[in-house]
Enzyme design. Structure first.
Site, PDB file in Angstrom:
ATOM      1  N   GLU A  98       0.844  -1.205   0.000  1.00 50.71           N
ATOM      2  CA  GLU A  98       0.000   0.000   0.000  1.00 50.71           C
ATOM      3  C   GLU A  98       0.878   1.253   0.000  1.00 50.71           C
ATOM      4  O   GLU A  98       0.580   2.238  -0.689  1.00 50.71           O
ATOM      5  CB  GLU A  98      -0.906   0.018   1.241  1.00 50.71           C
ATOM      6  N   CYS A 101      -0.394   1.485   7.382  1.00 50.23           N
ATOM      7  CA  CYS A 101      -0.948   1.695   6.038  1.00 50.23           C
ATOM      8  C   CYS A 101      -2.372   2.238   6.099  1.00 50.23           C
ATOM      9  O   CYS A 101      -2.796   2.991   5.223  1.00 50.23           O
ATOM     10  CB  CYS A 101      -0.885   0.413   5.219  1.00 50.23           C
TER      11      CYS A 101
HETATM   12  N1  THU Z   1       2.253  -6.497   3.966  1.00 45.85           N
HETATM   13  C1  THU Z   1       1.841  -5.629   3.003  1.00 45.85           C
HETATM   14  O1  THU Z   1       2.605  -5.262   2.103  1.00 45.85           O
HETATM   15  N2  THU Z   1       0.580  -5.170   3.050  1.00 45.85           N
HETATM   16  C2  THU Z   1      -0.380  -5.619   3.925  1.00 45.85           C
HETATM   17  O2  THU Z   1      -1.527  -5.192   3.824  1.00 45.85           O
HETATM   18  C3  THU Z   1      -0.026  -6.609   4.942  1.00 45.85           C
HETATM   19  C4  THU Z   1       1.424  -6.908   5.086  1.00 45.85           C
HETATM   20  C5  THU Z   1       3.610  -7.060   3.849  1.00 45.85           C
HETATM   21  C6  THU Z   1       4.659  -6.543   4.774  1.00 45.85           C
HETATM   22  C7  THU Z   1       5.656  -7.688   4.748  1.00 45.85           C
HETATM   23  O3  THU Z   1       6.500  -7.572   3.608  1.00 45.85           O
HETATM   24  C8  THU Z   1       4.800  -8.915   4.571  1.00 45.85           C
HETATM   25  O4  THU Z   1       3.549  -8.458   4.077  1.00 45.85           O
HETATM   26  C9  THU Z   1       4.581  -9.709   5.826  1.00 45.85           C
HETATM   27  O5  THU Z   1       4.159  -8.897   6.859  1.00 45.85           O
END
Ligand code: THU
Length: 130
Positions: free
Chosen positions: A52, A86
């Site tokens: 995000e 986020c």
């Molecule tokens: N993560 C995201 O990019 N967006 C989300 O909505 C949830 C979590 C990523 C962060 C990290 O790279 C991985 O997912 C595990 O937490």
């Protein structure tokens, strides 16, 4: 291309050597343009960035700041939900009623809004006396 397809496509580029958890995000702005982002991890774990955040950074870099619609996708048992940070980032650029489509790669989804994801968000009105 639909916002979901844009998120699905960019998810493939996620850099996730540590979690192996690929996330794709896409935002459509009020102009109709679409910006995408994927998560980018780092060996220094806290330096990783969420999908995000990447989509929001691309939007701002392109000169836009008004989100009209959001979609996020990951391979998980229930629709992926944005982390707290986020949610605050989304609230900076989208109103409470902006639709957020949270999905899984096998087709489950939760249709929600920025306001529902972050009730009681800290916003600029709280700094009005300063
Ligand atoms: N993560 C995201 O990019 N967006 C989300 O909505 C949830 C979590 C990523 C962060 C990290 O790279 C991985 O997912 C595990 O937490």
């Amino acid at each position: 291309m639909s916002l979901l397809d844009a998120a699905r496509l960019v998810r493939e580029n996620a850099y996730v050597p540590y979690s192996r958890f690929k996330v794709g995000a896409a935002v459509r702005t009020t102009s109709g343009a679409v910006y995408v982002g994927c998560n980018v991890e780092n060996v220094a774990y806290p330096e990783g960035t969420c999908a995000e955040a990447g989509a929001i950074a691309a939007m701002v870099a392109a000169g836009e700041t008004a989100i009209a619609e959001v979609c996020v996708i990951a391979d998980c048992p229930t629709p992926v939900t944005p982390c707290g940070g986020c949610r605050q980032k989304l609230a900076e650029f989208g109103g409470k009623d902006v639709p957020v489509r949270l999905t899984t790669t096998d087709g489950a989804e939760w249709m929600t809004t920025i306001g529902e994801l972050l009730p009681g968000a800290f916003d600029r009105t709280q700094m009005e006396r300063s």
